[in-house]
Structure formats: structure tokens, C-alpha cells
Enzyme design. Structure first.
Site, PDB file in Angstrom:
ATOM      1  N   ASP A 146       0.834  -1.192   0.000  1.00 31.13           N
ATOM      2  CA  ASP A 146       0.000   0.000   0.000  1.00 31.13           C
ATOM      3  C   ASP A 146       0.873   1.248   0.000  1.00 31.13           C
ATOM      4  OD1 ASP A 146      -2.016   1.889   0.382  1.00 31.13           O
ATOM      5  OD2 ASP A 146      -2.039   1.592   2.555  1.00 31.13           O
ATOM      6  N   ASP A 169      -8.265   5.572  -8.887  1.00 29.99           N
ATOM      7  CA  ASP A 169      -9.685   5.217  -8.857  1.00 29.99           C
ATOM      8  C   ASP A 169     -10.525   6.464  -8.605  1.00 29.99           C
ATOM      9  OD1 ASP A 169     -12.249   4.223  -8.261  1.00 29.99           O
ATOM     10  OD2 ASP A 169     -11.421   2.421  -7.339  1.00 29.99           O
ATOM     11  N   LYS A 173     -19.193   7.349  -7.709  1.00 26.09           N
ATOM     12  CA  LYS A 173     -20.429   7.614  -6.980  1.00 26.09           C
ATOM     13  C   LYS A 173     -20.165   8.635  -5.873  1.00 26.09           C
ATOM     14  CE  LYS A 173     -22.532   3.103  -7.882  1.00 26.09           C
ATOM     15  NZ  LYS A 173     -23.105   1.872  -7.279  1.00 26.09           N
ATOM     16  N   LYS A 241      -3.034   3.428 -25.189  1.00 24.40           N
ATOM     17  CA  LYS A 241      -4.024   3.047 -26.195  1.00 24.40           C
ATOM     18  C   LYS A 241      -5.433   3.410 -25.738  1.00 24.40           C
ATOM     19  CE  LYS A 241      -5.378  -1.234 -26.516  1.00 24.40           C
ATOM     20  NZ  LYS A 241      -5.401  -2.698 -26.773  1.00 24.40           N
TER      21      LYS A 241
END
EC number: 2.1.1.33
Length: 264
Positions: A146, A169, A173, A241
Site C-alpha cells: 500500500d 480510482d 459515486k 491506447k
């Protein structure tokens, strides 16, 4: 992390974005999450979400053959990075390198700099080790742990010349935004480990996250923006890509480059 070209790799893009993180996959919230009890959330911040991944034969071979040299075990003491790299050179920390293609490309482009790549997922570690062997790169080391804990335990304050956080990330939401990596306490921790004049480079393909990044980074008193708002993509950051595909579809990508202010 930067998105790489393996569509089956950790971090391959989801349906509504050009890219996805290798070290922070979209995942359901953990049961019993008590972030709200801690206003800083620093102990709850993680640079990844645990998930499984298949290690290929080539990746496993690279881990077995090259891991002893290029993978640094996580520990509570700060290593002698000059001794590990065999030289004293500018040092850049990359948080979440995914499958490592872009990390290897940057390291090859900047042979005078040393790179510490942090990634928790074994397929990505194996993939980058494979590239290190194929390209004979000597200026990368990997920590499979981590990044929040690596930064706290293994990196000295005022020691980094740069930090890369590419496509973390987005936790898209609204109720999950508190889980995003780029939050004030973690940015303060990052800034404390940068040398004066060193840079922090973030990139995202989620406009809402880009806006939050800009707000959080701009609010840190030790950092200053190198651009008026968002920065042009620096030449060293490859366009993947998936990013090219997203740009063709009209999706945006936002780069932010901040520098640590000099004292006084």
C-alpha cells in the site's frame, strides 16, 4: 496509475471512461466502513482495493528471476535508496503503475532519474519486471504494498524529486468520494516528502475528480500550481491506447502539475 494496453489487465477501462486504475479497482464498499468517524480519513485511505489477478507464466518467471534485485520488501525502516540504485540521482515515486508499460517507457526516456513504483497487484509487478528485463532498465525499483504505508515508513521527508499519480480510482459515486486517494491529509503527506521545488503530477479522465484534485491541491499551502488551472500533458507521460481511444470518443483527460514551494 497509468493505464496499459492489456485489456485483461488489472485496471483495464470500464464502459464509461477511457481508463481505470490498476491499484484501485472499482469495488463495492467494504462492510463496516467507519470513515465518517475519522474526519481526516488518513488511516482509512488506501491506494488500492484488494482483488484477484492471474499471473501469467512470463510474469511469474520475471518475478522469480528479477524480483530479488528489483523488488524491495516493505518494511518500517527507510532504505538507503542511493545504495539500492547504486547512485545518487533524482528520485520519483509512482503510486499505482498498473501493468507497468508506461512506467517502463518513462524510465527509459529519463535514464538519469530513478523511479520507485508502488503497486499491490502481483500481475502488474510481474509485467513491469518483465519489461525491466526486456529493456534492460536499471533505474526502477518496485514495492508491492500500500502506497500510503510505503510513503509513511520507507520514504524520508523532503527526499523526493517527483510523485506520479496517474488515473487513480475516481470512486465516481458521490457517496464514495471520501475514498478517493487525492484528499487533503494525503496530499499534505505527499508534500512533506517532496523536496522544495519538486513536483506532484496527477492525471485523471474523470472531470469531477479533476475538479476535486484541482481544489485539494490548490488548497495545500505548501504547493503551487505550475499552470493557471490544468496543465498541458508533460511530454514524459505517454498516451496509452485506452487514452487515445477515449480522446477519439471525445473523453477528456486532465493533468495537474504542482510544485512544492521553497521555504520563505
Amino acid at each position: 496509475m497509468i493505464h496499459d494496453d492489456d485489456p485483461n489487465a488489472p485496471g483495464a477501462p470500464h464502459d464509461d471512461a477511457t481508463a481505470a486504475p490498476a491499484s484501485a479497482t472499482r469495488a463495492a464498499p467494504a462492510a463496516g466502513d467507519d470513515d465518517d468517524a475519522n474526519p481526516l480519513h488518513l488511516r482509512r485511505i488506501r491506494s488500492f482495493v484488494t482483488r484477484a489477478g492471474r499471473v501469467s507464466t512470463g510474469q511469474r518467471r520475471a518475478i522469480d528471476e528479477l524480483g530479488p534485485r528489483f523488488v524491495i520488501p516493505y518494511g518500517s525502516a527507510q532504505p538507503d535508496w542511493d545504495a539500492i540504485f547504486g547512485r545518487r540521482a533524482p528520485r520519483v515515486l509512482e503510486i499505482g503503475f498498473g501493468m507497468g508499460a508506461s512506467t517502463a517507457e518513462i524510465a527509459a526516456l529519463r535514464p538519469g532519474d530513478d523511479f520507485i513504483g508502488v503497486e499491490v497487484h502481483e500481475p502488474g509487478v510481474g509485467a513491469l519486471l518483465k519489461l525491466i528485463g526486456e529493456q534492460q532498465l536499471s533505474n526502477i525499483r518496485i514495492i508491492q504494498h500500500d502506497a500510503v504505508e510505503v510513503l509513511a515508513q520507507m520514504i524520508a521527508p523532503d527526499s523526493l524529486d517527483g510523485v506520479h499519480i496517474f488515473f487513480p480510482d475516481p470512486w465516481h459515486k458521490a457517496r464514495h468520494h471520501k475514498r478517493r486517494l487525492i484528499q487533503p491529509p494525503f496530499v499534505a503527506q505527499l508534500a512533506a516528502h517532496l523536496k522544495p521545488g519538486a513536483y506532484l503530477h496527477c492525471a485523471t479522465d474523470w472531470q469531477n475528480y479533476a475538479e476535486q484534485m484541482l481544489e485539494v491541491l490548490s488548497a495545500d499551502p505548501s504547493l503551487e500550481n505550475t499552470a493557471q488551472n490544468y496543465a498541458p500533458r508533460p511530454g514524459y507521460r505517454p498516451v496509452t491506447k485506452f487514452e487515445r481511444r477515449g480522446l477519439r470518443l471525445g473523453h477528456g483527460v486532465w493533468d495537474l502539475v504542482f510544485r512544492k514551494k521553497h521555504a520563505g
